[in-house]
Each structure stands twice: as structure tokens, then as C-alpha cells.
Write an enzyme that holds these catalytic residues in place. Structure first.
Site, PDB file in Angstrom:
ATOM      1  N   ARG A   1      21.581 -17.913  43.922  1.00 38.71           N
ATOM      2  CA  ARG A   1      23.044 -17.896  43.805  1.00 38.71           C
ATOM      3  C   ARG A   1      23.668 -16.855  44.728  1.00 38.71           C
ATOM      4  NH1 ARG A   1      23.987 -16.986  37.772  1.00 38.71           N
ATOM      5  NH2 ARG A   1      22.087 -15.834  38.164  1.00 38.71           N
TER       6      ARG A   1
ATOM      7  N   ASN B   1      24.042 -21.571  37.846  1.00 38.01           N
ATOM      8  CA  ASN B   1      22.788 -22.065  37.295  1.00 38.01           C
ATOM      9  C   ASN B   1      23.107 -23.129  36.257  1.00 38.01           C
ATOM     10  OD1 ASN B   1      21.071 -20.408  38.741  1.00 38.01           O
ATOM     11  ND2 ASN B   1      20.869 -18.889  37.136  1.00 38.01           N
TER      12      ASN B   1
END
Length: 90
Positions: free
Chosen positions: A16, A34
């Protein structure tokens, strides 16, 4: 504008943060998060060439510690907002 779902070893490997940094470098708007199934989902908006670069060349590989096994991309009408940010897990 494309929404992507990336599968493989993509959580707990800086994916990320890498996505945020890379998307910002390319001047893209959108978000990354996520998913509870172990995948990472992202929305990329901006110059079509930069979106293609992000999805096809960068997300298919990911950061050095990731192991991408699958990537699905599809058009989206979602609002990308301004800038590129992290969203909560879904």
C-alpha cells in the site's frame, strides 16, 4: 479510471505504501486498501498513459518483497477524490 484487485503476497510487504508513493509520482488520483481476503484493491485516475503504466507495468510486479500472482482491472465510475490516499480495509 480503473479499479484493480491484486492478489498474491501483497499484504504485509509495503504494497500500500509503495502504491501511494508510485501513484503520486505518476500524478494519479485515487486510493488503495487491503481487503479481508488478502488482496489489495486500488482505484487509479488520471492521464491514461500514467494509469496504464501504474497498472500494467508497476502493479503487476509490486514492491521488491511482494509476489503478485493475479491482477484484475476494470473500468470504474467511483469518485477518486483529490490526491492519492489509503482507505480502511474492507
Amino acid at each position: 479510471m480503473l479499479r484493480v484487485v491484486i492478489k498474491g503476497r501483497v499484504q504485509g510487504v509495503f504494497f500500500r505504501d509503495w502504491t501511494i508513493q508510485t501513484a503520486r509520482e505518476l500524478g494519479l488520483n485515487g486510493w488503495v486498501r487491503n481487503r479481508r481476503d488478502g488482496s489489495v484493491e486500488a482505484l487509479f485516475s488520471g492521464d491514461p498513459t500514467a494509469v496504464d503504466e501504474m497498472v500494467e507495468r508497476r502493479c503487476r510486479v509490486g514492491p521488491p518483497t511482494a509476489a503478485v500472482t493475479a491482477l484484475s482491472a476494470f473500468p470504474s465510475e467511483d469518485d477518486p477524490g483529490q490526491g492519492f490516499k489509503r482507505k480502511p480495509t474492507v
